[in-house]
Write a protein that holds these residues in place. Structure first.
Motif, mmCIF file in Angstrom:
data_model
loop_
_atom_site.group_PDB
_atom_site.id
_atom_site.type_symbol
_atom_site.label_atom_id
_atom_site.label_comp_id
_atom_site.label_asym_id
_atom_site.label_seq_id
_atom_site.Cartn_x
_atom_site.Cartn_y
_atom_site.Cartn_z
ATOM 1 N N TRP A 127 -5.168 2.567 -12.788
ATOM 2 C CA TRP A 127 -5.115 2.306 -13.982
ATOM 3 C C TRP A 127 -4.645 1.214 -14.417
ATOM 4 C CZ3 TRP A 127 -6.250 4.475 -18.876
ATOM 5 C CH2 TRP A 127 -7.167 5.832 -18.996
ATOM 6 N N PHE A 128 -3.622 0.699 -13.913
ATOM 7 C CA PHE A 128 -3.199 -0.778 -13.429
ATOM 8 C C PHE A 128 -4.301 -1.819 -12.483
ATOM 9 C CE2 PHE A 128 0.025 2.573 -13.743
ATOM 10 C CZ PHE A 128 0.803 2.042 -14.792
ATOM 11 N N ARG A 129 -5.059 -1.155 -13.368
ATOM 12 C CA ARG A 129 -6.075 -2.484 -12.281
ATOM 13 C C ARG A 129 -6.011 -4.581 -12.737
ATOM 14 N NH1 ARG A 129 -8.837 0.338 -15.448
ATOM 15 N NH2 ARG A 129 -10.588 -0.325 -16.871
ATOM 16 N N ASP A 130 -5.596 -4.237 -14.010
ATOM 17 C CA ASP A 130 -4.749 -6.344 -14.660
ATOM 18 C C ASP A 130 -3.562 -5.758 -14.995
ATOM 19 O OD1 ASP A 130 -7.522 -6.195 -15.021
ATOM 20 O OD2 ASP A 130 -7.812 -4.980 -17.173
ATOM 21 N N ASP A 131 -2.815 -5.307 -13.914
ATOM 22 C CA ASP A 131 -1.181 -5.384 -13.647
ATOM 23 C C ASP A 131 -1.048 -5.620 -13.062
ATOM 24 O OD1 ASP A 131 1.649 -4.635 -14.267
ATOM 25 O OD2 ASP A 131 1.286 -3.766 -15.546
ATOM 26 N N SER A 132 -0.537 -6.970 -12.201
ATOM 27 C CA SER A 132 -0.911 -7.341 -10.702
ATOM 28 C C SER A 132 0.996 -7.301 -10.339
ATOM 29 C CB SER A 132 -0.492 -8.890 -10.750
ATOM 30 O OG SER A 132 -0.235 -9.779 -11.955
ATOM 31 N N ALA A 133 1.257 -7.894 -11.259
ATOM 32 C CA ALA A 133 3.222 -6.964 -11.387
ATOM 33 C C ALA A 133 2.832 -5.177 -10.692
ATOM 34 C CB ALA A 133 3.764 -7.138 -11.956
ATOM 35 N N VAL A 134 2.807 -4.960 -11.179
ATOM 36 C CA VAL A 134 2.363 -3.438 -10.836
ATOM 37 C C VAL A 134 1.709 -3.000 -9.958
ATOM 38 C CG1 VAL A 134 1.301 -0.780 -11.051
ATOM 39 C CG2 VAL A 134 2.721 -2.284 -13.595
ATOM 40 N N LEU A 135 0.985 -3.918 -9.405
ATOM 41 C CA LEU A 135 -0.343 -3.739 -8.090
ATOM 42 C C LEU A 135 0.539 -3.864 -7.039
ATOM 43 C CD1 LEU A 135 -3.870 -4.381 -9.592
ATOM 44 C CD2 LEU A 135 -3.510 -2.369 -8.858
ATOM 45 N N LYS A 136 1.101 -5.093 -7.254
ATOM 46 C CA LYS A 136 2.627 -5.835 -6.252
ATOM 47 C C LYS A 136 3.288 -4.487 -5.638
ATOM 48 C CE LYS A 136 3.955 -8.653 -3.763
ATOM 49 N NZ LYS A 136 3.549 -9.308 -2.388
ATOM 50 N N LYS A 137 3.877 -3.773 -6.606
ATOM 51 C CA LYS A 137 5.217 -3.302 -6.433
ATOM 52 C C LYS A 137 4.937 -1.922 -5.976
ATOM 53 C CE LYS A 137 9.323 -0.345 -8.585
ATOM 54 N NZ LYS A 137 9.778 0.210 -9.943
ATOM 55 N N LEU A 138 3.334 -0.846 -5.786
ATOM 56 C CA LEU A 138 2.828 -0.082 -5.104
ATOM 57 C C LEU A 138 2.678 -0.539 -3.985
ATOM 58 C CD1 LEU A 138 0.322 1.230 -8.236
ATOM 59 C CD2 LEU A 138 2.370 1.790 -7.486
ATOM 60 N N GLU A 139 1.782 -1.835 -2.921
ATOM 61 C CA GLU A 139 2.182 -2.202 -2.228
ATOM 62 C C GLU A 139 3.923 -1.461 -0.981
ATOM 63 O OE1 GLU A 139 1.114 -5.896 -1.485
ATOM 64 O OE2 GLU A 139 -0.292 -5.726 -2.622
ATOM 65 N N SER A 140 4.830 -1.656 -1.863
ATOM 66 C CA SER A 140 5.688 -1.064 -1.275
ATOM 67 C C SER A 140 6.027 0.344 -1.447
ATOM 68 C CB SER A 140 7.371 -2.025 -1.457
ATOM 69 O OG SER A 140 6.892 -3.033 -1.576
ATOM 70 N N CYS A 141 4.703 1.271 -1.458
ATOM 71 C CA CYS A 141 5.330 2.623 -2.034
ATOM 72 C C CYS A 141 6.322 3.729 -0.904
ATOM 73 C CB CYS A 141 3.749 3.569 -1.951
ATOM 74 S SG CYS A 141 3.954 5.299 -2.463
ATOM 75 N N PRO A 142 7.650 3.804 -1.237
ATOM 76 C CA PRO A 142 8.313 4.406 -0.567
ATOM 77 C C PRO A 142 8.116 6.572 -0.019
ATOM 78 C CG PRO A 142 9.502 4.475 -2.795
ATOM 79 C CD PRO A 142 7.705 3.959 -3.060
ATOM 80 N N THR A 143 8.135 6.736 0.723
ATOM 81 C CA THR A 143 8.276 8.296 1.064
ATOM 82 C C THR A 143 9.257 8.379 1.886
ATOM 83 O OG1 THR A 143 7.665 7.284 3.726
ATOM 84 C CG2 THR A 143 5.553 7.938 2.154
ATOM 85 N N ILE A 144 11.059 9.293 0.869
ATOM 86 C CA ILE A 144 11.622 9.274 1.277
ATOM 87 C C ILE A 144 12.359 10.463 1.302
ATOM 88 C CG2 ILE A 144 14.903 8.736 0.581
ATOM 89 C CD1 ILE A 144 13.392 5.971 -0.136
ATOM 90 N N PRO A 145 12.051 11.714 1.843
ATOM 91 C CA PRO A 145 12.081 13.338 1.174
ATOM 92 C C PRO A 145 13.543 13.477 1.018
ATOM 93 C CG PRO A 145 12.923 12.590 3.964
ATOM 94 C CD PRO A 145 12.381 11.116 3.268
ATOM 95 N N ASP A 146 13.672 15.025 0.024
ATOM 96 C CA ASP A 146 15.168 15.242 0.408
ATOM 97 C C ASP A 146 16.135 15.688 1.907
ATOM 98 O OD1 ASP A 146 14.322 15.766 -2.376
ATOM 99 O OD2 ASP A 146 14.761 17.862 -2.633
ATOM 100 N N GLY A 147 17.222 15.046 1.415
ATOM 101 C CA GLY A 147 18.347 15.563 2.231
ATOM 102 C C GLY A 147 18.173 13.781 3.009
#
Length: 240
Positions: free
Chosen positions: A149-169
């Motif tokens: 869906w964001f294939r034409d938004d380079s800034a969003v695509l760049k940010k998604l490269e740093s997808c976090p995995t932070i659990p509760d706690g």
């Protein structure tokens, strides 16, 4: 029945009274019933769409997320819990789903490991992504949908490269208090309120933001992101 300290009830943690002296907190257990890289089929967004009505993007205003106190009898306490508008989720359009999925990627929303955490941290189950049928946090299902869906938004695509995995706690984390969705004239505004905490530093903070997305060329672009300055305060552990 005791109510947990405002801070930790707000974050959505459950602190077990018997372990209070150890300051141990944990999220609700999850069943190991999903695969880390679930597959889904999405509509072909490469074909032209003449108007937003054909994809269900219609003007509306929705309170998507809020909090309610929930009784936890096993802990003799109440805790602030995230609630979603399930009726809205049932009729949500893919552009709205993508906008919410993007915002939810970077803020905690009752995320917990589905079973034991894998070495690749690929089985983190979050409430919003689960409701939107986007699989685990940072999975191929989740990021694949957003990248399409964001294939034409380079800034969003760049940010998604740093997808976090932070659990509760986690020692430092943030969580949603409220999310409102407004759709008008082919634009989607996601307004949200966030609470954060750092237990090591004894800090808590709140801030608000609004992200504005525009639907064009069968995709989405983030055209404006406004965020307030955080209000930071100190806190002390409130052990029963």
């Amino acid at each position: 029945m005791k109510k947990l300290s405002k801070l930790f009830a707000h974050i959505g943690w459950v602190c077990i009274p018997a372990l209070a002296t150890m300051l141990a907190c944990q999220s609700s257990p999850k069943k190991d019933t999903e695969t880390a890289h679930a597959t889904s089929s999405y509509p072909d967004t490469t074909q032209p769409v003449n108007n937003t009505d054909s994809i269900g993007l219609q003007d509306r205003s929705v309170k998507f997320l809020w909090r309610e106190d929930q009784v936890m009898e096993e802990y003799d306490a109440t805790v602030s819990t995230i609630v979603l508008d399930e009726a809205y989720v049932d009729r949500i359009s893919d552009p709205e789903k993508a906008a919410l999925g993007y915002v939810a990627t970077f803020i905690g929303n009752e995320c917990a490991w589905d079973g034991k955490a894998t070495a690749s941290r690929s089985n983190l189950k979050c409430k919003i992504l689960t409701a939107l049928n986007l699989g685990y946090q940072c999975s191929d299902t989740h990021l694949g949908f957003l990248r399409k869906w964001f294939r034409d938004d380079s800034a969003v695509l760049k940010k998604l490269e740093s997808c976090p995995t932070i659990p509760d706690g986690a020692t430092s984390q943030e969580t949603f208090d409220r999310i409102d969705v407004t759709v008008a004239d082919g634009k989607i505004a996601i307004a949200y309120e966030v609470t954060g905490i750092n237990t090591r530093e004894g800090k808590q903070w709140t801030w608000k933001a609004t992200d504005l997305f525009i639907y064009q060329n069968n995709g989405l672009k983030l055209v404006k992101a406004e965020k307030s300055d955080p209000v930071i305060t100190d806190f002390e552990w409130d052990v029963p």
